[in-house]
Design a protein around this motif. Structure first.
Motif, mmCIF file in Angstrom:
data_model
loop_
_atom_site.group_PDB
_atom_site.id
_atom_site.type_symbol
_atom_site.label_atom_id
_atom_site.label_comp_id
_atom_site.label_asym_id
_atom_site.label_seq_id
_atom_site.Cartn_x
_atom_site.Cartn_y
_atom_site.Cartn_z
ATOM 1 N N LEU A 120 0.835 -1.208 0.000
ATOM 2 C CA LEU A 120 0.000 0.000 0.000
ATOM 3 C C LEU A 120 0.870 1.258 0.000
ATOM 4 C CD1 LEU A 120 -2.849 -0.903 2.510
ATOM 5 C CD2 LEU A 120 -2.998 -0.739 0.025
ATOM 6 N N ARG A 121 1.920 1.241 0.796
ATOM 7 C CA ARG A 121 2.810 2.394 0.856
ATOM 8 C C ARG A 121 3.475 2.637 -0.501
ATOM 9 N NH1 ARG A 121 6.562 0.762 4.244
ATOM 10 N NH2 ARG A 121 8.178 0.597 2.676
ATOM 11 N N GLU A 122 3.945 1.562 -1.148
ATOM 12 C CA GLU A 122 4.577 1.701 -2.465
ATOM 13 C C GLU A 122 3.582 2.224 -3.493
ATOM 14 O OE1 GLU A 122 6.372 -1.992 -3.543
ATOM 15 O OE2 GLU A 122 7.918 -1.835 -2.013
ATOM 16 N N ALA A 123 2.360 1.701 -3.464
ATOM 17 C CA ALA A 123 1.341 2.184 -4.409
ATOM 18 C C ALA A 123 1.072 3.663 -4.183
ATOM 19 C CB ALA A 123 0.055 1.376 -4.258
ATOM 20 N N SER A 124 1.038 4.064 -2.932
ATOM 21 C CA SER A 124 0.825 5.470 -2.602
ATOM 22 C C SER A 124 1.955 6.334 -3.163
ATOM 23 C CB SER A 124 0.744 5.631 -1.084
ATOM 24 O OG SER A 124 0.729 6.980 -0.714
ATOM 25 N N ALA A 176 -12.944 -3.733 -2.602
ATOM 26 C CA ALA A 176 -13.338 -5.024 -2.019
ATOM 27 C C ALA A 176 -14.850 -5.109 -1.848
ATOM 28 C CB ALA A 176 -12.650 -5.225 -0.673
ATOM 29 N N ARG A 177 -15.500 -3.956 -1.706
ATOM 30 C CA ARG A 177 -16.965 -3.905 -1.565
ATOM 31 C C ARG A 177 -17.675 -3.800 -2.910
ATOM 32 N NH1 ARG A 177 -15.828 0.327 2.904
ATOM 33 N NH2 ARG A 177 -15.537 -1.029 4.706
ATOM 34 N N GLY A 178 -16.893 -3.802 -4.011
ATOM 35 C CA GLY A 178 -17.510 -3.826 -5.326
ATOM 36 C C GLY A 178 -17.341 -2.580 -6.167
ATOM 37 N N ALA A 179 -16.723 -1.534 -5.624
ATOM 38 C CA ALA A 179 -16.522 -0.300 -6.384
ATOM 39 C C ALA A 179 -15.359 -0.469 -7.366
ATOM 40 C CB ALA A 179 -16.240 0.862 -5.439
ATOM 41 N N ALA A 180 -15.382 0.325 -8.401
ATOM 42 C CA ALA A 180 -14.275 0.311 -9.361
ATOM 43 C C ALA A 180 -13.042 0.928 -8.708
ATOM 44 C CB ALA A 180 -14.658 1.108 -10.600
ATOM 45 N N GLN A 181 -11.884 0.433 -9.089
ATOM 46 C CA GLN A 181 -10.628 0.951 -8.550
ATOM 47 C C GLN A 181 -9.930 1.757 -9.629
ATOM 48 O OE1 GLN A 181 -7.569 -1.981 -7.622
ATOM 49 N NE2 GLN A 181 -7.448 -1.090 -5.580
ATOM 50 N N PRO A 182 -9.402 2.933 -9.298
ATOM 51 C CA PRO A 182 -8.685 3.720 -10.305
ATOM 52 C C PRO A 182 -7.557 2.899 -10.939
ATOM 53 C CG PRO A 182 -9.050 5.016 -8.332
ATOM 54 C CD PRO A 182 -9.449 3.612 -8.004
ATOM 55 N N ASP A 183 -7.397 3.032 -12.237
ATOM 56 C CA ASP A 183 -6.401 2.246 -12.965
ATOM 57 C C ASP A 183 -4.990 2.420 -12.421
ATOM 58 O OD1 ASP A 183 -8.301 1.150 -14.642
ATOM 59 O OD2 ASP A 183 -8.000 2.651 -16.215
ATOM 60 N N ALA A 184 -4.610 3.651 -12.096
ATOM 61 C CA ALA A 184 -3.244 3.901 -11.626
ATOM 62 C C ALA A 184 -2.959 3.149 -10.328
ATOM 63 C CB ALA A 184 -3.020 5.398 -11.431
ATOM 64 N N ILE A 185 -3.917 3.153 -9.416
ATOM 65 C CA ILE A 185 -3.727 2.456 -8.139
ATOM 66 C C ILE A 185 -3.752 0.949 -8.366
ATOM 67 C CG2 ILE A 185 -4.771 1.990 -5.891
ATOM 68 C CD1 ILE A 185 -5.450 4.976 -5.775
ATOM 69 N N HIS A 186 -4.662 0.488 -9.195
ATOM 70 C CA HIS A 186 -4.727 -0.942 -9.507
ATOM 71 C C HIS A 186 -3.400 -1.419 -10.088
ATOM 72 C CE1 HIS A 186 -6.389 -4.772 -10.838
ATOM 73 N NE2 HIS A 186 -5.798 -4.544 -11.996
ATOM 74 N N ASP A 187 -2.873 -0.673 -11.044
ATOM 75 C CA ASP A 187 -1.615 -1.048 -11.692
ATOM 76 C C ASP A 187 -0.448 -1.023 -10.703
ATOM 77 O OD1 ASP A 187 -3.068 -1.301 -14.020
ATOM 78 O OD2 ASP A 187 -2.384 0.617 -14.866
ATOM 79 N N ALA A 245 1.717 -4.277 -9.667
ATOM 80 C CA ALA A 245 3.166 -4.279 -9.886
ATOM 81 C C ALA A 245 3.896 -4.584 -8.580
ATOM 82 C CB ALA A 245 3.624 -2.935 -10.450
ATOM 83 N N GLY A 246 3.420 -4.029 -7.483
ATOM 84 C CA GLY A 246 4.030 -4.297 -6.185
ATOM 85 C C GLY A 246 3.915 -5.764 -5.802
ATOM 86 N N LEU A 247 2.758 -6.362 -6.068
ATOM 87 C CA LEU A 247 2.580 -7.779 -5.763
ATOM 88 C C LEU A 247 3.486 -8.649 -6.621
ATOM 89 C CD1 LEU A 247 -1.292 -8.050 -5.365
ATOM 90 C CD2 LEU A 247 0.438 -8.356 -3.580
ATOM 91 N N ALA A 248 3.676 -8.253 -7.863
ATOM 92 C CA ALA A 248 4.523 -9.045 -8.764
ATOM 93 C C ALA A 248 5.982 -9.028 -8.314
ATOM 94 C CB ALA A 248 4.411 -8.494 -10.183
ATOM 95 N N ARG A 249 6.404 -7.954 -7.649
ATOM 96 C CA ARG A 249 7.794 -7.862 -7.179
ATOM 97 C C ARG A 249 8.024 -8.665 -5.899
ATOM 98 N NH1 ARG A 249 6.972 -2.411 -8.688
ATOM 99 N NH2 ARG A 249 6.435 -1.853 -6.565
#
Length: 70
Positions: free
Chosen positions: A23-27, A45-56, A60-64
């Protein structure tokens, strides 16, 4: 049973640290405040759309990160 609980709580602690680091890295990579990133993740998590930049950035952080053993 105690060992199982201790190892479970250790694994949960590692996941918590990895998650908060992500979360910190995404921020930082999106120039969005950490609290906003966390709020948007909860809303997603409750069903709302997530901004593309934050999603990406989160993806990317999870992939690392290496996978954590259960």
């Amino acid at each position: 049973m105690i060992r199982a609980f201790e190892s479970s709580s250790t694994a949960d602690g590692r996941r918590l640290v990895a998650g908060s680091t992500g979360l910190r890295e995404a921020s930082q990579h999106t120039d969005v405040k950490l609290t906003v990133v966390a709020e948007q993740l909860l809303e997603h998590a409750r069903g709302a759309a997530q901004p593309d930049a934050i999603h990406d950035a989160l993806r990317a952080g999870l992939a690392r990160r290496p996978r954590l053993a259960p």
